[in-house]
Design a protein around this motif. Structure first.
Motif, short mmCIF file in Angstrom:
data_model
loop_
_atom_site.label_atom_id
_atom_site.label_comp_id
_atom_site.label_asym_id
_atom_site.label_seq_id
_atom_site.Cartn_x
_atom_site.Cartn_y
_atom_site.Cartn_z
N LEU A 6 139.05 -10.26 -21.13
CA LEU A 6 138.67 -10.54 -19.75
C LEU A 6 138.40 -9.17 -19.15
N ASN A 7 137.15 -8.80 -19.10
CA ASN A 7 136.67 -7.46 -18.83
C ASN A 7 137.22 -6.55 -19.92
N ASP A 8 138.29 -5.79 -19.68
CA ASP A 8 138.84 -4.91 -20.71
C ASP A 8 140.28 -5.24 -21.06
N ARG A 9 140.74 -6.42 -20.62
CA ARG A 9 142.14 -6.82 -20.86
C ARG A 9 142.17 -7.94 -21.90
N LEU A 10 142.95 -7.73 -22.95
CA LEU A 10 143.07 -8.73 -24.01
C LEU A 10 143.87 -9.93 -23.50
N ILE A 11 143.27 -11.10 -23.63
CA ILE A 11 143.92 -12.35 -23.23
C ILE A 11 144.18 -13.17 -24.48
N THR A 12 145.39 -13.69 -24.60
CA THR A 12 145.75 -14.62 -25.66
C THR A 12 146.21 -15.91 -25.01
N THR A 48 127.57 -18.24 -12.59
CA THR A 48 127.16 -17.36 -13.70
C THR A 48 128.17 -16.25 -13.96
N VAL A 49 128.52 -16.09 -15.23
CA VAL A 49 129.36 -14.99 -15.71
C VAL A 49 128.63 -14.37 -16.90
N THR A 50 129.13 -13.25 -17.37
CA THR A 50 128.51 -12.57 -18.50
C THR A 50 129.45 -12.63 -19.69
N LEU A 51 128.90 -13.01 -20.85
CA LEU A 51 129.64 -13.00 -22.10
C LEU A 51 129.07 -11.92 -23.00
N GLY A 52 129.95 -11.13 -23.56
CA GLY A 52 129.54 -10.11 -24.53
C GLY A 52 130.09 -10.45 -25.89
N LYS A 53 129.28 -10.21 -26.90
CA LYS A 53 129.75 -10.41 -28.27
C LYS A 53 129.08 -9.38 -29.16
N VAL A 54 129.75 -9.07 -30.26
CA VAL A 54 129.23 -8.09 -31.20
C VAL A 54 128.29 -8.81 -32.17
N GLU A 58 126.56 -4.23 -32.68
CA GLU A 58 126.23 -3.84 -31.31
C GLU A 58 126.60 -4.95 -30.34
N MET A 59 127.00 -4.54 -29.13
CA MET A 59 127.31 -5.53 -28.09
C MET A 59 126.03 -6.11 -27.53
N GLN A 60 126.01 -7.43 -27.42
CA GLN A 60 124.92 -8.14 -26.77
C GLN A 60 125.54 -8.99 -25.68
N TYR A 61 124.82 -9.09 -24.57
CA TYR A 61 125.34 -9.79 -23.40
C TYR A 61 124.45 -10.97 -23.05
N GLN A 62 125.10 -12.01 -22.53
CA GLN A 62 124.39 -13.23 -22.17
C GLN A 62 124.97 -13.77 -20.86
N ALA A 63 124.09 -14.13 -19.95
CA ALA A 63 124.53 -14.80 -18.72
C ALA A 63 124.70 -16.28 -19.05
N VAL A 64 125.86 -16.84 -18.68
CA VAL A 64 126.13 -18.25 -18.96
C VAL A 64 126.66 -18.94 -17.71
N ASN A 65 126.46 -20.22 -17.66
CA ASN A 65 127.02 -21.04 -16.59
C ASN A 65 128.47 -21.37 -16.95
N LYS A 77 135.17 -12.89 -27.86
CA LYS A 77 134.12 -12.38 -26.98
C LYS A 77 134.72 -11.63 -25.80
N GLN A 78 133.85 -11.06 -25.00
CA GLN A 78 134.24 -10.40 -23.76
C GLN A 78 133.67 -11.21 -22.60
N LEU A 79 134.52 -11.52 -21.65
CA LEU A 79 134.12 -12.24 -20.45
C LEU A 79 134.15 -11.28 -19.27
N ILE A 80 133.02 -11.14 -18.59
CA ILE A 80 132.91 -10.26 -17.44
C ILE A 80 132.56 -11.10 -16.22
N THR A 81 133.33 -10.92 -15.15
CA THR A 81 133.07 -11.66 -13.92
C THR A 81 132.69 -10.69 -12.81
N VAL A 82 132.27 -11.23 -11.70
CA VAL A 82 131.83 -10.40 -10.58
C VAL A 82 132.94 -9.48 -10.09
N GLU A 83 134.20 -9.89 -10.23
CA GLU A 83 135.32 -9.04 -9.81
C GLU A 83 135.42 -7.77 -10.65
N ASP A 84 134.86 -7.78 -11.85
CA ASP A 84 134.97 -6.64 -12.76
C ASP A 84 133.94 -5.54 -12.49
#
Length: 149
Positions: A6-12, A48-54, A58-65, A77-84
């Motif tokens: 979740l941005n740069d924090r590992l979530i389990t 809309t949020v952004t998902l990153g995956k290797v 290389e990291m590739q990003y995708q805007a998803v609903n 994956k990496q989840l990036i939100t507007v708060e980040d």
């Protein structure tokens, strides 16, 4: 069990409802309310949020609903939100451009527009107006603020 950033924090997460959407997870369990629910059917882009995956190293990003995306799909994956996006007191360049160009009226759709443009920026070194319009094709503004956006 799923693990993601979740941005740069590992979530389990060990126990989640298999039908839980990313939107409801963010707003309910992570107390991140910048991501909005507009239509709950993937038509307006407010969520809309952004998902990153290797991919191929290389990291590739995708805007998803996030209203349609299940939390279980975040595995690895990496989840990036507007708060980040904001770094300290500095707005991200996409956020600052929205401010400078008066691209927000009521503000409800703004996080979705920002995240779509952020994703475009993450994937491209340089982009033009046509690419920006394509990136925003899934975002709606009910206040009709498209010109400044």
């Amino acid at each position: 069990m799923i693990q993601f950033l979740l941005n740069d924090r590992l979530i389990t997460e060990r126990e989640l409802d298999p039908n839980l959407t990313v939107l409801n997870y963010l707003r309910g369990q992570q107390q991140r309310r910048g991501t909005k629910e507009g239509c709950a059917s993937g038509d307006c882009g407010a969520c809309t949020v952004t998902l990153g995956k290797v991919v191929d190293g290389e990291m590739q990003y995708q805007a998803v609903n996030s209203c349609l995306t299940l939390v279980s799909s975040l595995q690895g994956k990496q989840l990036i939100t507007v708060e980040d996006l904001k770094q300290g007191r500095e707005l991200h360049s996409v956020q600052q451009a929205m401010v400078d160009c008066h691209g927000s009226q009521c503000g409800y759709c703004t996080p979705g527009f920002v995240m779509s443009l952020f994703t475009l920026q993450k994937n491209s070194v340089g982009w033009d107006r046509h690419q920006a319009e394509q990136a925003l094709a899934g975002n709606l503004c009910r206040c009709t603020g498209y010109r400044p956006i």
